[in-house]
Motif scaffolding. Structure first.
Motif, PDB file in Angstrom:
ATOM      1  N   ASP A   9       9.810  -5.381   2.449  1.00 34.02           N
ATOM      2  CA  ASP A   9       9.914  -6.714   3.059  1.00 34.02           C
ATOM      3  C   ASP A   9       8.720  -7.597   2.548  1.00 34.02           C
ATOM      4  N   VAL A  10       7.614  -6.970   1.882  1.00 32.96           N
ATOM      5  CA  VAL A  10       6.506  -7.587   1.553  1.00 32.96           C
ATOM      6  C   VAL A  10       6.257  -7.292   0.043  1.00 32.96           C
ATOM      7  N   ALA A  11       5.649  -8.106  -0.860  1.00 30.05           N
ATOM      8  CA  ALA A  11       5.194  -7.550  -2.270  1.00 30.05           C
ATOM      9  C   ALA A  11       3.998  -8.238  -2.457  1.00 30.05           C
ATOM     10  N   LEU A  12       3.094  -7.363  -2.853  1.00 31.03           N
ATOM     11  CA  LEU A  12       1.741  -7.793  -3.803  1.00 31.03           C
ATOM     12  C   LEU A  12       2.100  -7.501  -5.177  1.00 31.03           C
ATOM     13  N   LEU A  13       2.303  -8.891  -5.925  1.00 31.44           N
ATOM     14  CA  LEU A  13       2.720  -8.721  -7.141  1.00 31.44           C
ATOM     15  C   LEU A  13       1.841  -9.909  -8.030  1.00 31.44           C
TER      16      LEU A  13
END
Length: 293
Positions: A143-147
């Motif tokens: 649902d959420v990405a740290l990219l």
């Protein structure tokens, strides 16, 4: 019949007295008696035995009380849950992290998220490359990405969190380890360990771009998918690697980290999610991430 009739009946049944029930409900006794009579008439059964001193339940009344309590509990529970959802306090979210954020950021972030949003069920996936994260966001696997940007997908909302310095991970017995600082040009001729080109790693493009700008022809010895594997190969003396500074949290024996000179020797870290996602618990999670990093 409406919920008001159920609440009136439960109050009378529990108090066994119309006067005390009326006080509990903050109303006059005659209207309460009228409402109970109307309820019995609508049901076609007698719920209460009335005397001058007390009120007793009939068999039908006892059965009705049990179901009325359950209905009211369900209604109150539904209202409470709706308020929690609206406040972003419940739900489920899966968060995918790029390798360097997995080691340096995820421990503190997971603690803060679970402390501030205890009703949200969080799951975490580490060591993800940006292209894999973008695809996982698209399919709903996360649902959420740290990219690491760029995230070449216009359907995403991306917020830059910070710009991390780049450092060079070198074996402690490598000639470059004696330096205090390195330039990209110093990597000419060095065996390089890089993230996989086949998996379209952002760091692969960043590193080769830095070397190209410095006029260095890269000598790539190994390509890997995970940052932890990359640093492990450096510890094994198989080459050097350019990595974001948070990777230094992987303090492996046999590895030295040296600053990489140059104002452009940085790479962004961002938080991303699908633009159409507007759930309150997702919005609160993103706000917490932005405040934490």
């Amino acid at each position: 019949m409406d919920l008001r009739h159920l609440r009136y009946f439960v109050a009378v049944a529990e108090e066994r007295h119309f006067g005390r029930a009326a006080e509990r409900l903050h109303m006059a006794q005659p209207p309460l008696s009228t409402q109970i009579r109307q309820l019995e008439a609508e049901l076609g059964v007698e719920l209460l035995h009335r005397t001058t001193r007390r009120v007793d339940l009939t068999e039908a009344g006892r059965a009705y009380l049990e179901r009325a309590r359950a209905i009211l509990a369900d209604v109150d529970g539904a209202a409470h849950h709706a308020r929690l959802v609206a406040a972003g306090a419940v739900g489920h979210l899966s968060i995918g992290c790029v390798g360097s954020a997995t080691y340096s950021l995820l421990p503190a972030l997971s603690r803060r998220l679970t402390e501030e949003l205890p009703g949200v069920d969080f799951s975490f996936r580490g060591e993800m490359l940006a292209p894999d994260q973008v695809e996982a966001l698209r399919t709903g696997a996360i649902d959420v990405a740290l990219l690491r940007p760029p995230a070449a997908d216009l359907s995403l909302t991306v917020h830059t969190l910070r710009r991390d310095r780049l450092v060079v991970a070198v074996p402690v017995d490598h000639p470059l380890a004696r330096r205090k600082r390195l330039r990209a040009a110093d990597l000419a001729g060095a065996d390089l360990i890089v993230h996989s080109a086949d998996r379209r790693s952002v760091m692969y493009d960043v590193v080769l771009g830095l070397l190209r700008d410095a006029g260095v022809e890269p000598h790539i010895r190994h390509e890997v998918g995970e940052t932890s594997t990359l640093v492990t190969l450096v510890a094994g003396g198989l080459g050097v690697a350019v990595v974001p500074e948070p990777v230094t949290a992987l303090a492996l024996d046999g590895v030295a980290y040296l600053p990489l000179a140059g104002a452009d020797a940085r790479v962004e870290l961002a938080v991303a999610h699908r633009a159409e996602r507007s759930e309150p618990h997702l919005a609160r999670t993103v706000r917490i991430i932005r405040a934490t990093v």
